[in-house]
Design a protein around this motif. Structure first.
Motif, PDB file in Angstrom:
ATOM      1  N   VAL A  68      16.393   7.060  18.631  1.00  0.00           N
ATOM      2  CA  VAL A  68      16.681   8.472  18.365  1.00  0.00           C
ATOM      3  C   VAL A  68      15.743   9.356  19.190  1.00  0.00           C
ATOM      4  O   VAL A  68      16.160  10.351  19.783  1.00  0.00           O
ATOM      5  CB  VAL A  68      16.569   8.780  16.852  1.00  0.00           C
ATOM      6  N   PHE A  69      14.485   8.989  19.256  1.00  0.00           N
ATOM      7  CA  PHE A  69      13.501   9.726  20.045  1.00  0.00           C
ATOM      8  C   PHE A  69      13.908   9.747  21.520  1.00  0.00           C
ATOM      9  O   PHE A  69      13.848  10.781  22.189  1.00  0.00           O
ATOM     10  CB  PHE A  69      12.130   9.082  19.850  1.00  0.00           C
ATOM     11  N   PHE A  70      14.348   8.605  22.029  1.00  0.00           N
ATOM     12  CA  PHE A  70      14.827   8.502  23.407  1.00  0.00           C
ATOM     13  C   PHE A  70      16.018   9.434  23.628  1.00  0.00           C
ATOM     14  O   PHE A  70      16.088  10.151  24.635  1.00  0.00           O
ATOM     15  CB  PHE A  70      15.211   7.049  23.706  1.00  0.00           C
ATOM     16  N   ALA A  71      16.952   9.442  22.683  1.00  0.00           N
ATOM     17  CA  ALA A  71      18.145  10.292  22.794  1.00  0.00           C
ATOM     18  C   ALA A  71      17.771  11.771  22.795  1.00  0.00           C
ATOM     19  O   ALA A  71      18.448  12.590  23.438  1.00  0.00           O
ATOM     20  CB  ALA A  71      19.117   9.994  21.656  1.00  0.00           C
ATOM     21  N   GLN A  72      16.711  12.128  22.103  1.00  0.00           N
ATOM     22  CA  GLN A  72      16.266  13.527  22.119  1.00  0.00           C
ATOM     23  C   GLN A  72      15.899  13.960  23.533  1.00  0.00           C
ATOM     24  O   GLN A  72      16.135  15.108  23.923  1.00  0.00           O
ATOM     25  CB  GLN A  72      15.080  13.727  21.170  1.00  0.00           C
ATOM     26  N   GLY A  73      15.347  13.058  24.316  1.00  0.00           N
ATOM     27  CA  GLY A  73      15.049  13.362  25.710  1.00  0.00           C
ATOM     28  C   GLY A  73      16.320  13.657  26.491  1.00  0.00           C
ATOM     29  O   GLY A  73      16.356  14.581  27.314  1.00  0.00           O
ATOM     30  N   LEU A  74      17.382  12.887  26.239  1.00  0.00           N
ATOM     31  CA  LEU A  74      18.664  13.146  26.894  1.00  0.00           C
ATOM     32  C   LEU A  74      19.207  14.517  26.502  1.00  0.00           C
ATOM     33  O   LEU A  74      19.713  15.265  27.347  1.00  0.00           O
ATOM     34  CB  LEU A  74      19.679  12.069  26.521  1.00  0.00           C
ATOM     35  N   VAL A  75      19.097  14.861  25.219  1.00  0.00           N
ATOM     36  CA  VAL A  75      19.572  16.161  24.745  1.00  0.00           C
ATOM     37  C   VAL A  75      18.790  17.290  25.419  1.00  0.00           C
ATOM     38  O   VAL A  75      19.371  18.297  25.828  1.00  0.00           O
ATOM     39  CB  VAL A  75      19.477  16.257  23.206  1.00  0.00           C
ATOM     40  N   LEU A  76      17.489  17.119  25.552  1.00  0.00           N
ATOM     41  CA  LEU A  76      16.681  18.157  26.206  1.00  0.00           C
ATOM     42  C   LEU A  76      17.094  18.360  27.663  1.00  0.00           C
ATOM     43  O   LEU A  76      17.154  19.492  28.144  1.00  0.00           O
ATOM     44  CB  LEU A  76      15.191  17.816  26.118  1.00  0.00           C
ATOM     45  N   LEU A  77      17.405  17.273  28.353  1.00  0.00           N
ATOM     46  CA  LEU A  77      17.851  17.421  29.740  1.00  0.00           C
ATOM     47  C   LEU A  77      19.201  18.129  29.807  1.00  0.00           C
ATOM     48  O   LEU A  77      19.425  18.969  30.680  1.00  0.00           O
ATOM     49  CB  LEU A  77      17.919  16.061  30.435  1.00  0.00           C
ATOM     50  N   TYR A  78      20.090  17.816  28.881  1.00  0.00           N
ATOM     51  CA  TYR A  78      21.382  18.499  28.842  1.00  0.00           C
ATOM     52  C   TYR A  78      21.187  19.985  28.521  1.00  0.00           C
ATOM     53  O   TYR A  78      21.840  20.842  29.106  1.00  0.00           O
ATOM     54  CB  TYR A  78      22.309  17.852  27.817  1.00  0.00           C
TER      55      TYR A  78
END
Length: 143
Positions: A68-78
């Protein structure tokens, strides 16, 4: 947009990228390397040996949380693709990081500062992340 606000916007975006990297590195290592991968990242010994009965359960939960923490990084880039339009994404990621920071703080209050390595992320989650939310409001309104 004047030059000063353009520079401020770029600095804000750079800090969001830095936060995304903070999510990616420990998130990826821990999601795909588990507890022992995380221990190796911090230079520590393996947490669980292959015969530990708790390894499977705790490692599974740990990997999920860091996924989930990793996915938050993807969301921030989006979010960076349009910081005015996607502000809700920043706010939800910030909220989840802030709540995670409250969890860290409760651990520190209950057990004391068991490792100096937990203090920097706690400060980022409880102080820096909320400041980024307020800063976003300023940067987004300058457009």
């Amino acid at each position: 947009m004047n030059q000063a606000s353009s520079i401020e916007r770029k600095i804000f975006q750079l800090l969001v990228v830095a936060l995304a990297v903070i999510c990616f590195v420990p998130g990826g290592i821990s999601a795909f390397g588990g507890l022992n991968g995380s221990a190796a990242l911090s230079g520590g010994a393996m947490i669980f040996g292959p015969d530990s009965p708790l390894r499977g359960f705790w490692d599974n939960q740990y990997r999920f949380a860091f996924g989930v923490f990793f996915a938050q990084g993807l969301v921030l880039l989006y979010f960076l693709s349009n910081i005015e339009k996607h502000k809700a994404l920043l706010y939800f990621v910030a909220l989840s990081l802030f709540i995670g920071g409250l969890g860290r703080l409760s651990n520190i209050l209950e057990f004391g500062l068991v490792d100096d390595q937990v203090l920097p992320p706690t400060i980022i989650e409880l102080a820096i992340v909320p400041l980024l939310v307020f800063w976003h409001r300023r940067v987004a309104s300058q457009r």
